[in-house]
Design a protein around this motif. Sequence first.
Motif, PDB file in Angstrom:
ATOM      1  N   PRO A   4       0.683  -1.084  -0.115  1.00  0.00           N
ATOM      2  CA  PRO A   4      -0.079   0.094   0.072  1.00  0.00           C
ATOM      3  C   PRO A   4       0.979   1.380  -0.148  1.00  0.00           C
ATOM      4  O   PRO A   4       0.608   2.320  -0.693  1.00  0.00           O
ATOM      5  CB  PRO A   4      -0.757  -0.112   1.172  1.00  0.00           C
ATOM      6  CG  PRO A   4      -0.891  -1.742   1.578  1.00  0.00           C
ATOM      7  CD  PRO A   4       0.355  -2.125   1.163  1.00  0.00           C
ATOM      8  N   THR A   5       1.958   1.249   0.668  1.00  0.00           N
ATOM      9  CA  THR A   5       2.739   2.405   0.927  1.00  0.00           C
ATOM     10  C   THR A   5       3.391   2.656  -0.591  1.00  0.00           C
ATOM     11  O   THR A   5       3.425   3.686  -1.017  1.00  0.00           O
ATOM     12  CB  THR A   5       4.014   2.322   2.038  1.00  0.00           C
ATOM     13  OG1 THR A   5       3.346   2.191   3.148  1.00  0.00           O
ATOM     14  CG2 THR A   5       4.918   3.546   1.697  1.00  0.00           C
ATOM     15  N   PHE A   6       4.163   1.714  -1.277  1.00  0.00           N
ATOM     16  CA  PHE A   6       4.574   1.791  -2.531  1.00  0.00           C
ATOM     17  C   PHE A   6       3.421   2.296  -3.653  1.00  0.00           C
ATOM     18  O   PHE A   6       3.681   2.997  -4.323  1.00  0.00           O
ATOM     19  CB  PHE A   6       4.851   0.145  -3.017  1.00  0.00           C
ATOM     20  CG  PHE A   6       5.532   0.189  -4.442  1.00  0.00           C
ATOM     21  CD1 PHE A   6       6.821   0.662  -4.718  1.00  0.00           C
ATOM     22  CD2 PHE A   6       4.531  -0.001  -5.518  1.00  0.00           C
ATOM     23  CE1 PHE A   6       7.420   0.471  -6.121  1.00  0.00           C
ATOM     24  CE2 PHE A   6       5.050   0.001  -6.696  1.00  0.00           C
ATOM     25  CZ  PHE A   6       6.388   0.210  -7.021  1.00  0.00           C
ATOM     26  N   LEU A   7       2.280   1.814  -3.396  1.00  0.00           N
ATOM     27  CA  LEU A   7       1.095   2.237  -4.261  1.00  0.00           C
ATOM     28  C   LEU A   7       0.957   3.702  -3.939  1.00  0.00           C
ATOM     29  O   LEU A   7       0.470   4.395  -4.956  1.00  0.00           O
ATOM     30  CB  LEU A   7      -0.083   1.248  -4.332  1.00  0.00           C
ATOM     31  CG  LEU A   7       0.187   0.047  -5.025  1.00  0.00           C
ATOM     32  CD1 LEU A   7      -0.846  -0.798  -4.600  1.00  0.00           C
ATOM     33  CD2 LEU A   7       0.461  -0.085  -6.547  1.00  0.00           C
ATOM     34  N   ILE A   8       0.709   4.203  -2.687  1.00  0.00           N
ATOM     35  CA  ILE A   8       0.317   5.374  -2.414  1.00  0.00           C
ATOM     36  C   ILE A   8       1.556   6.289  -3.126  1.00  0.00           C
ATOM     37  O   ILE A   8       1.074   7.382  -3.753  1.00  0.00           O
ATOM     38  CB  ILE A   8       0.414   5.542  -0.863  1.00  0.00           C
ATOM     39  CG1 ILE A   8      -0.770   5.173  -0.328  1.00  0.00           C
ATOM     40  CG2 ILE A   8       0.371   7.260  -0.747  1.00  0.00           C
ATOM     41  CD1 ILE A   8      -1.092   5.125   1.074  1.00  0.00           C
ATOM     42  N   ALA A  44      -1.522   6.294   6.897  1.00  0.00           N
ATOM     43  CA  ALA A  44      -0.515   6.194   6.031  1.00  0.00           C
ATOM     44  C   ALA A  44       0.118   7.659   5.567  1.00  0.00           C
ATOM     45  O   ALA A  44       1.389   7.876   5.572  1.00  0.00           O
ATOM     46  CB  ALA A  44      -0.578   5.303   4.971  1.00  0.00           C
ATOM     47  N   LEU A  45      -0.727   8.489   5.122  1.00  0.00           N
ATOM     48  CA  LEU A  45      -0.246   9.988   4.679  1.00  0.00           C
ATOM     49  C   LEU A  45       0.391  10.369   5.689  1.00  0.00           C
ATOM     50  O   LEU A  45       1.668  11.260   5.550  1.00  0.00           O
ATOM     51  CB  LEU A  45      -1.458  10.725   4.224  1.00  0.00           C
ATOM     52  CG  LEU A  45      -2.248  10.188   2.762  1.00  0.00           C
ATOM     53  CD1 LEU A  45      -3.268  10.860   2.470  1.00  0.00           C
ATOM     54  CD2 LEU A  45      -1.060  10.041   1.911  1.00  0.00           C
ATOM     55  N   ASP A  46      -0.031  10.605   7.003  1.00  0.00           N
ATOM     56  CA  ASP A  46       0.700  11.356   8.214  1.00  0.00           C
ATOM     57  C   ASP A  46       1.910  10.666   8.294  1.00  0.00           C
ATOM     58  O   ASP A  46       2.886  11.448   8.636  1.00  0.00           O
ATOM     59  CB  ASP A  46      -0.199  11.106   9.459  1.00  0.00           C
ATOM     60  CG  ASP A  46      -1.564  11.809   9.381  1.00  0.00           C
ATOM     61  OD1 ASP A  46      -1.662  13.023   8.598  1.00  0.00           O
ATOM     62  OD2 ASP A  46      -2.418  11.617  10.277  1.00  0.00           O
ATOM     63  N   ARG A  47       1.921   9.317   8.347  1.00  0.00           N
ATOM     64  CA  ARG A  47       3.334   8.781   8.723  1.00  0.00           C
ATOM     65  C   ARG A  47       4.537   8.906   7.468  1.00  0.00           C
ATOM     66  O   ARG A  47       5.841   9.290   7.846  1.00  0.00           O
ATOM     67  CB  ARG A  47       3.244   7.157   8.601  1.00  0.00           C
ATOM     68  CG  ARG A  47       4.293   6.333   8.838  1.00  0.00           C
ATOM     69  CD  ARG A  47       4.335   4.783   8.948  1.00  0.00           C
ATOM     70  NE  ARG A  47       3.241   4.321   7.957  1.00  0.00           N
ATOM     71  CZ  ARG A  47       3.419   4.011   6.647  1.00  0.00           C
ATOM     72  NH1 ARG A  47       4.621   3.987   6.292  1.00  0.00           N
ATOM     73  NH2 ARG A  47       2.581   3.607   5.732  1.00  0.00           N
ATOM     74  N   LEU A  48       3.934   9.092   6.218  1.00  0.00           N
ATOM     75  CA  LEU A  48       4.833   9.473   4.911  1.00  0.00           C
ATOM     76  C   LEU A  48       5.168  10.979   5.135  1.00  0.00           C
ATOM     77  O   LEU A  48       6.370  11.193   4.758  1.00  0.00           O
ATOM     78  CB  LEU A  48       4.028   9.061   3.623  1.00  0.00           C
ATOM     79  CG  LEU A  48       3.946   7.740   3.307  1.00  0.00           C
ATOM     80  CD1 LEU A  48       2.795   7.518   2.288  1.00  0.00           C
ATOM     81  CD2 LEU A  48       5.228   6.954   3.282  1.00  0.00           C
ATOM     82  N   GLY A  76      11.202  11.243  -1.209  1.00  0.00           N
ATOM     83  CA  GLY A  76      10.157  10.114  -1.597  1.00  0.00           C
ATOM     84  C   GLY A  76      10.230   9.230  -3.144  1.00  0.00           C
ATOM     85  O   GLY A  76      10.280   8.082  -3.292  1.00  0.00           O
ATOM     86  N   ALA A  77      10.607  10.132  -4.149  1.00  0.00           N
ATOM     87  CA  ALA A  77      10.594   9.619  -5.237  1.00  0.00           C
ATOM     88  C   ALA A  77      11.893   8.805  -5.388  1.00  0.00           C
ATOM     89  O   ALA A  77      11.938   7.634  -6.256  1.00  0.00           O
ATOM     90  CB  ALA A  77      10.944  10.918  -6.308  1.00  0.00           C
ATOM     91  N   GLY A  78      12.952   9.022  -4.771  1.00  0.00           N
ATOM     92  CA  GLY A  78      14.133   8.076  -4.625  1.00  0.00           C
ATOM     93  C   GLY A  78      13.875   6.834  -4.111  1.00  0.00           C
ATOM     94  O   GLY A  78      14.209   6.089  -4.590  1.00  0.00           O
ATOM     95  N   ARG A  79      13.074   6.985  -2.973  1.00  0.00           N
ATOM     96  CA  ARG A  79      12.539   5.682  -2.207  1.00  0.00           C
ATOM     97  C   ARG A  79      11.711   4.670  -3.269  1.00  0.00           C
ATOM     98  O   ARG A  79      11.903   3.622  -3.409  1.00  0.00           O
ATOM     99  CB  ARG A  79      12.086   5.814  -1.118  1.00  0.00           C
ATOM    100  CG  ARG A  79      12.820   6.328   0.022  1.00  0.00           C
ATOM    101  CD  ARG A  79      13.446   5.506   0.760  1.00  0.00           C
ATOM    102  NE  ARG A  79      14.196   5.849   2.003  1.00  0.00           N
ATOM    103  CZ  ARG A  79      13.696   6.228   3.143  1.00  0.00           C
ATOM    104  NH1 ARG A  79      12.202   6.103   3.400  1.00  0.00           N
ATOM    105  NH2 ARG A  79      14.273   6.751   4.289  1.00  0.00           N
ATOM    106  N   ALA A  84      11.249   0.312  -6.692  1.00  0.00           N
ATOM    107  CA  ALA A  84      10.806  -0.315  -8.176  1.00  0.00           C
ATOM    108  C   ALA A  84      11.669  -1.181  -8.744  1.00  0.00           C
ATOM    109  O   ALA A  84      11.497  -2.187  -9.326  1.00  0.00           O
ATOM    110  CB  ALA A  84      10.431   1.104  -8.958  1.00  0.00           C
ATOM    111  N   ARG A  85      13.019  -0.706  -8.653  1.00  0.00           N
ATOM    112  CA  ARG A  85      14.004  -1.247  -9.150  1.00  0.00           C
ATOM    113  C   ARG A  85      14.372  -2.862  -8.323  1.00  0.00           C
ATOM    114  O   ARG A  85      14.485  -3.750  -9.203  1.00  0.00           O
ATOM    115  CB  ARG A  85      15.381  -0.596  -9.026  1.00  0.00           C
ATOM    116  CG  ARG A  85      15.728   0.640  -9.872  1.00  0.00           C
ATOM    117  CD  ARG A  85      16.937   0.928  -9.808  1.00  0.00           C
ATOM    118  NE  ARG A  85      17.447   1.691  -8.720  1.00  0.00           N
ATOM    119  CZ  ARG A  85      16.932   3.213  -8.563  1.00  0.00           C
ATOM    120  NH1 ARG A  85      16.257   3.739  -9.667  1.00  0.00           N
ATOM    121  NH2 ARG A  85      17.108   3.733  -7.625  1.00  0.00           N
TER     122      ARG A  85
END
Length: 117
Positions: A4-8, A44-48, A76-79, A84-85
């Motif tokens: 779910p975090t990955f998809l968010i 999840a948004l608060d945690r992110l 976040g984009a880097g993570r 994804a890799r």
Amino acid sequence: MQEPTFLILASLADGPKHGYGITQEVAELSEGTVTLRAGTLYGALDRLVEQGLITVDRQEVVDGRLRRYYQLTDVGAGRLAERARRLRKHAEAAESRLRTRPNAAFGLTATAFGASA
């Protein structure tokens, strides 16, 4: 990183979205296999936000309710890119092993992965 975090994070990769937009995008990205309830999503948004992976882009009032838009940070984009890799590498390894498997079970053959039989 959980799915779910990955998809968010992936849902925010192309620009800011509000909560409902994120839930719709996650459902689309996951082909309906991941459904985020409001409590789960906003937790999840608060945690992110706390982790610095996303930030609040803006807020607006719509029909008397506050709508908050979130955006992906560079961190976040880097993570997301790194995850994804890693997922791609793991999927390729699994598919490679499945190609060497005897063709009997579940109809998984070499042709199922684009290789000629």
